[in-house]
Design a protein around this motif. Structure first.
Motif, PDB file in Angstrom:
ATOM      1  N   SER A 216      62.053  99.880  54.953  1.00  9.33           N
ATOM      2  CA  SER A 216      60.770  99.722  55.650  1.00  9.33           C
ATOM      3  C   SER A 216      60.863 100.491  56.970  1.00  9.33           C
ATOM      4  O   SER A 216      61.951 100.915  57.369  1.00  9.33           O
ATOM      5  CB  SER A 216      60.511  98.243  55.934  1.00  9.33           C
ATOM      6  OG  SER A 216      61.414  97.790  56.924  1.00  9.33           O
ATOM      7  N   GLN A 219      63.209  98.805  59.364  1.00  8.06           N
ATOM      8  CA  GLN A 219      64.592  98.954  58.914  1.00  8.06           C
ATOM      9  C   GLN A 219      65.090 100.366  59.164  1.00  8.06           C
ATOM     10  O   GLN A 219      66.227 100.573  59.599  1.00  8.06           O
ATOM     11  CB  GLN A 219      64.694  98.630  57.415  1.00  8.06           C
ATOM     12  CG  GLN A 219      64.526  97.146  57.098  1.00  8.06           C
ATOM     13  CD  GLN A 219      64.583  96.887  55.594  1.00  8.06           C
ATOM     14  OE1 GLN A 219      64.312  97.774  54.785  1.00  8.06           O
ATOM     15  NE2 GLN A 219      64.926  95.667  55.216  1.00  8.06           N
ATOM     16  N   ALA A 246      65.920  89.657  56.717  1.00  6.83           N
ATOM     17  CA  ALA A 246      65.295  90.867  57.270  1.00  6.83           C
ATOM     18  C   ALA A 246      65.870  92.133  56.644  1.00  6.83           C
ATOM     19  O   ALA A 246      65.274  93.208  56.726  1.00  6.83           O
ATOM     20  CB  ALA A 246      65.494  90.909  58.784  1.00  6.83           C
ATOM     21  N   THR A 249      71.927  93.493  56.031  1.00  8.15           N
ATOM     22  CA  THR A 249      72.995  94.088  55.234  1.00  8.15           C
ATOM     23  C   THR A 249      72.589  95.483  54.776  1.00  8.15           C
ATOM     24  O   THR A 249      73.371  96.435  54.891  1.00  8.15           O
ATOM     25  CB  THR A 249      73.301  93.195  54.016  1.00  8.15           C
ATOM     26  OG1 THR A 249      73.392  91.843  54.469  1.00  8.15           O
ATOM     27  CG2 THR A 249      74.599  93.593  53.367  1.00  8.15           C
ATOM     28  N   ARG A 282      76.890  93.306  46.178  1.00 10.44           N
ATOM     29  CA  ARG A 282      75.909  94.111  46.913  1.00 10.44           C
ATOM     30  C   ARG A 282      76.486  95.461  47.268  1.00 10.44           C
ATOM     31  O   ARG A 282      75.792  96.482  47.231  1.00 10.44           O
ATOM     32  CB  ARG A 282      75.472  93.363  48.177  1.00 10.44           C
ATOM     33  CG  ARG A 282      74.628  92.158  47.837  1.00 10.44           C
ATOM     34  CD  ARG A 282      73.967  91.570  49.037  1.00 10.44           C
ATOM     35  NE  ARG A 282      72.962  92.473  49.599  1.00 10.44           N
ATOM     36  CZ  ARG A 282      72.161  92.113  50.582  1.00 10.44           C
ATOM     37  NH1 ARG A 282      72.231  90.885  51.080  1.00 10.44           N
ATOM     38  NH2 ARG A 282      71.283  92.958  51.061  1.00 10.44           N
ATOM     39  N   ASN A 567      72.108  84.600  49.281  1.00  7.11           N
ATOM     40  CA  ASN A 567      70.782  85.035  48.910  1.00  7.11           C
ATOM     41  C   ASN A 567      70.429  84.375  47.581  1.00  7.11           C
ATOM     42  O   ASN A 567      70.917  84.773  46.546  1.00  7.11           O
ATOM     43  CB  ASN A 567      70.863  86.557  48.720  1.00  7.11           C
ATOM     44  CG  ASN A 567      69.594  87.229  49.121  1.00  7.11           C
ATOM     45  OD1 ASN A 567      68.597  86.561  49.427  1.00  7.11           O
ATOM     46  ND2 ASN A 567      69.583  88.533  49.106  1.00  7.11           N
ATOM     47  N   HIS A 608      62.642  85.496  48.727  1.00  3.75           N
ATOM     48  CA  HIS A 608      62.041  86.533  47.875  1.00  3.75           C
ATOM     49  C   HIS A 608      60.553  86.314  47.621  1.00  3.75           C
ATOM     50  O   HIS A 608      59.923  87.053  46.897  1.00  3.75           O
ATOM     51  CB  HIS A 608      62.796  86.637  46.545  1.00  3.75           C
ATOM     52  CG  HIS A 608      64.125  87.294  46.704  1.00  3.75           C
ATOM     53  ND1 HIS A 608      64.564  88.314  45.912  1.00  3.75           N
ATOM     54  CD2 HIS A 608      65.107  87.080  47.619  1.00  3.75           C
ATOM     55  CE1 HIS A 608      65.764  88.706  46.310  1.00  3.75           C
ATOM     56  NE2 HIS A 608      66.120  87.966  47.341  1.00  3.75           N
TER      57      HIS A 608
HETATM   58  P1  ADP Z   1      69.768  89.513  55.910  1.00  5.70           P
HETATM   59  O1  ADP Z   1      71.207  89.924  55.829  1.00  5.70           O
HETATM   60  O2  ADP Z   1      69.052  90.084  57.081  1.00  5.70           O
HETATM   61  O3  ADP Z   1      69.533  88.039  55.767  1.00  5.70           O
HETATM   62  P2  ADP Z   1      69.593  90.888  53.413  1.00  5.70           P
HETATM   63  O4  ADP Z   1      70.185  92.191  53.765  1.00  5.70           O
HETATM   64  O5  ADP Z   1      70.414  89.912  52.658  1.00  5.70           O
HETATM   65  O6  ADP Z   1      69.016  90.184  54.705  1.00  5.70           O
HETATM   66  O7  ADP Z   1      68.230  91.151  52.634  1.00  5.70           O
HETATM   67  C1  ADP Z   1      67.454  90.113  52.077  1.00  5.70           C
HETATM   68  C2  ADP Z   1      66.999  90.498  50.683  1.00  5.70           C
HETATM   69  O8  ADP Z   1      66.029  91.520  50.744  1.00  5.70           O
HETATM   70  C3  ADP Z   1      68.124  91.025  49.833  1.00  5.70           C
HETATM   71  O9  ADP Z   1      67.955  90.609  48.507  1.00  5.70           O
HETATM   72  C4  ADP Z   1      67.965  92.515  49.953  1.00  5.70           C
HETATM   73  O10 ADP Z   1      68.516  93.197  48.849  1.00  5.70           O
HETATM   74  C5  ADP Z   1      66.460  92.664  50.024  1.00  5.70           C
HETATM   75  N1  ADP Z   1      66.104  93.866  50.770  1.00  5.70           N
HETATM   76  C6  ADP Z   1      66.138  94.016  52.098  1.00  5.70           C
HETATM   77  N2  ADP Z   1      65.734  95.234  52.461  1.00  5.70           N
HETATM   78  C7  ADP Z   1      65.429  95.902  51.318  1.00  5.70           C
HETATM   79  C8  ADP Z   1      64.941  97.209  51.019  1.00  5.70           C
HETATM   80  N3  ADP Z   1      64.673  98.101  51.975  1.00  5.70           N
HETATM   81  N4  ADP Z   1      64.733  97.517  49.730  1.00  5.70           N
HETATM   82  C9  ADP Z   1      64.978  96.615  48.756  1.00  5.70           C
HETATM   83  N5  ADP Z   1      65.442  95.371  48.973  1.00  5.70           N
HETATM   84  C10 ADP Z   1      65.668  95.003  50.233  1.00  5.70           C
END
Ligand code: ADP
Ligand code: ZN
Length: 747
Positions: A216, A219, A246, A249, A282, A567, A608
């Motif tokens: 996004s 991001q 958000a 990762t 992941r 997650n 989700h």
């Molecule tokens: P955080 O670590 O900030 O809690 P995550 O990195 O675990 O968040 O992301 C949350 C979920 O959203 C995960 O399942 C991740 O794969 C998905 N996600 C986040 N950003 C994207 C993206 N740009 N495209 C696809 N999936 C994403």
């Protein structure tokens, strides 16, 4: 930053210190070297170098020490003058080298934590097998005539081996559907011959371009900042702060990719083993292969191979627990600390250190960027970001979903039934969620069935004989157990004091009791309980997480094991059973910890899909921490907490050290602690509080007293502590003194 200029610079005259970088290099014929050995000493010892050997600083060697031979590392600094008669020679030069930066890191940690350098070195030399010759993989290949006696199994093996290639013995037997003894028999018959294969790499090379996500705008902006840190190829610290879900990762993976492309090794630290499992998947999805893995759950063989792979630069990325900081990366160029606020990063035994803080030191010494990631950063890291010492990279919104709606359940207005722990409001919400086809989670940060068992007739309470703690009822294992020393007894039928029958009652809830109540309330649903004491192995844990992820359970009941980082796509409701637990303690970080835990656990909901909910059972919904959680106003929490810390001079606005004196008797410990406090040096702004009996007054039969030192922010606490310890009488007999700089635990 503090450093030791007397090490890592001028090295011993005997050394060709190729990485000393100080201009004093050059091989000079001499006879002795300094060798640091992994025992509790601060000094490196002096050893003679046999004529046939050349050694340089960092070489791993075997040296005689008393009656034993131990591993050691040739250290910087001139050797002492030791009379030739007393001098013992280095026994062997081994296949291993500890680079100059790693040696400085050891010195730094020893200095900061007031530990012996030898004790810190021990953390580097935990895998002695890695310094011996690498074990080849035993293999076989076709060599001679068919055996006299032919069996169907032998025939199948020979058909496969007919390709003439070297086969791993186990793999050949398996491919032929035969037992290993069949292959062995063919070797004895001379039909197959043994050959030694070099072992395959422990992990493959990650591919930075394997599957980059579409980010996004927010991001992408964050990822760009992090890539720039990597490109700068210099020490920096970035705090990556984004709400749960958000995509932190995904975003820091972009920095990982950038570092891999630049030919650097990468280390990602996670606070506990349970978090490595999901991380591996992941990572594989993003980079096409798993990273190296480093924690207490891996096999000795993998441990050895990973150590070697890292040292040789063959393993490019590692995910690990705090001990991974001591792996010998020759090309480390990025360090990520995930869930940086987690208290699991503090090692409380042996060398007492914070892996989060030492990761920053590692980056400083190595000259590379360090990323700290969290949805609920520590006050310390937040303050550093606000002061501009850390780059603050923020992700304000969830990716693809909205944040869960959080509400308090006022336990005074909506109490549970007598003897129960779930409020009718929470019960209703669980029913609703599950009948809607989604998952719910009930969270209680307390293992076992009940924290206290007492006799209704005489009031007897089950207490640990070694610790000042109640025995916790663990119904599933049918025992009462101490959570501090592990002491356990079978739950008796009669009261051991008054012999009454059926008089023992469990007081208060643990997760097992919540599971019992839930099974009673919701008889037709699939319930899964997750608590560290009920998990056999990592693969067992992984299986359970997978079941949750795939939606094969309706209700999860768990301790903090489920609160962090995971997650779970189907999870829509999180209920917190007792949100007030953590606030009752005298710990100065109680508010911060509670805020982090509640935010993290409710943040598992609705990742989700919109419409996630968090329900928090509390007797104090007006408490500022509860209000911040419910309103989602994190800034209000940080501002208030920061202001309070500043007013009371607590970290990061002041410095703390805790001294714990323990002894075999209360009098012994208390006497020494008082004497110690009396000789504390005077210094402006430094306050010595105590000694006071520790909240956990007895652990494993040892009586404990605590002294807390508060000092101003810029104060050289280590120098002062050293002066103090030097002034004190040595702790003899059963006395032990442990020094905890920047304490996290106040028990
Ligand atoms: P955080 O670590 O900030 O809690 P995550 O990195 O675990 O968040 O992301 C949350 C979920 O959203 C995960 O399942 C991740 O794969 C998905 N996600 C986040 N950003 C994207 C993206 N740009 N495209 C696809 N999936 C994403
Ligand atoms: Zn105990």
């Amino acid at each position: 930053m503090r450093g030791r200029s007397d090490n890592g610079a001028g090295s011993a005259s005997c050394l060709d210190d190729k990485d000393g970088g100080d201009g004093t290099r050059g091989v000079v014929m001499t006879m002795t070297v300094s060798v640091l050995v992994p025992v509790a000493v601060a000094r490196a010892y002096t050893y003679g170098v046999p004529d046939s050997m050349t050694l340089e600083a960092g070489d791993v060697v075997a040296v005689p020490l008393g009656p034993r031979t131990v591993l050691g590392v040739v250290w910087d600094g001139a050797p002492d003058d030791v009379p030739a008669k007393k001098l013992r020679d280095v026994a062997e030069k081994l296949d291993g080298h500890i680079g100059e930066k790693m040696r400085r890191f050891v010195d730094w940690i020893a200095d900061y934590t007031l530990s012996h350098r030898g004790t810190v070195l021990r953390m580097l030399l935990r895998v002695p097998e890695a310094f011996g010759p690498e074990k080849p993989v035993p293999a076989v290949r076709l060599a001679g005539k068919p055996p006299e006696r032919m069996t169907p199994a032998r025939k199948r093996v020979l058909e496969i081996a007919a390709d003439g290639l070297a086969w791993n013995k186990g793999a050949l037997a398996q491919a032929a559907g035969a037992g290993p003894s069949v292959v062995e028999g063919l070797v004895e018959a001379g039909t197959l011959e043994r050959v030694a294969l070099p072992p395959a790499p422990v992990v493959d090379n990650p591919d930075p371009d394997y599957a980059p996500p579409t980010l996004s705008d927010d991001q992408e902006a964050a990822a760009r900042q992090l890539r720039e840190c990597v490109d700068a190829d210099a020490f920096s610290v970035a705090l990556v702060e984004g709400v749960t879900g958000a995509g932190k990762t995904e975003v820091y993976f972009e920095a990982v990719a950038q570092a891999l492309k630049a030919g650097r090794q990468v280390l990602v630290l996670v606070p506990e083993i349970s978090l490595t499992t999901q991380f591996l998947d992941r990572f594989e999805a993003r980079f096409g292969t798993r990273p190296g893995e480093w924690h207490s759950g891996i096999t000795p063989r993998t441990r050895e191979r990973t150590w070697r792979g890292v040292a040789k630069g063959q393993v490019r990325a590692v995910v690990g627990a705090r001990s991974a900081l001591f792996l010998p990366f020759p090309e480390l160029g990025l360090l990520v600390v995930d869930e940086e606020h987690d208290p699991g990063y503090k090692q409380e035994e042996g060398v007492i250190y914070s892996a989060r803080d030492m990761a920053v030191v590692r980056g400083m010494i190595g000259g590379f960027p360090v990323l700290l990631s969290s949805a609920t950063p520590s006050i310390e890291s937040r303050a550093n970001a606000e002061r501009g010492r850390y780059l603050h990279v923020t992700l304000p919104d969830r990716f693809g979903a909205s944040l869960p709606d959080i509400k308090a359940i006022d336990m005074r207005a909506d109490p549970p039934e007598r003897g129960r722990f779930l409020s009718p409001v929470l019960i209703e919400a669980v029913k609703e969620t599950i009948s809607g086809g989604e998952q719910a989670l009930l969270f209680l940060n307390r293992r076992g069935y009940a924290p206290l068992t007492l006799c209704r007739k005489c009031g007897f309470r089950f207490e640990c004989p070694n610790c000042s703690a109640w025995l916790v009822d663990h119904r599933f294992r049918r025992e009462l157990q101490c959570h501090h020393c592990g002491h356990s007894i079978r739950r008796p039928e009669h009261c051991p004091n008054c012999d009454a029958e059926d008089s023992l009652v469990a007081c208060g809830p643990g997760v097992e009791r919540i599971a019992e109540e839930a099974a009673d309330l919701f008889p037709d649903i699939r319930i899964l309980m997750l608590s560290s004491d009920l998990i056999g192995s990592i693969s067992d844990l992984r299986q359970r997480f997978d079941m949750i992820e795939r939606g094969e359970v309706d209700l999860v009941i768990g301790t903090q094991l489920v609160a962090k980082g995971h997650n779970f796509p189907h999870l829509a409701l999180v209920g917190v059973i007792d949100a007030d637990i953590g606030l009752a303690s005298a710990d100065p970080r109680a508010a911060e910890r509670t805020f982090q835990l509640l935010q993290q656990v409710t943040g598992r909901a609705g990742r989700h899909k919109d419409g996630g909910r968090g329900l928090i059972q509390t007797f104090d919904p007006e408490h500022p921490v509860m209000k911040a959680i419910i309103s989602g106003d994190r800034e209000a929490f940080y501002a208030r907490e920061m202001e309070q810390r500043e007013r009371s001079g607590l970290p990061p606005f002041g410095r703390l050290a805790a001294i714990v004196v323990s002894g075999r008797t209360q009098a012994e410990a208390s006497g020494y602690a008082k004497a110690l406090a009396r000789v504390a040096p005077r210094a402006e702004g430094v306050r010595v509080l105590g000694p006071a009996e520790a909240p956990l007054a007895v652990v494993r039969g040892r009586h404990r007293f605590r002294i807390l030192v508060k000092a101003p922010r810029g104060f050289d606490l280590q120098a002062w502590l050293r002066q103090w310890i030097a002034a004190a009488a040595p702790a003899r007999g059963g006395l032990r003194v442990s020094i905890d700089v920047d304490p996290v635990s106040f028990l």
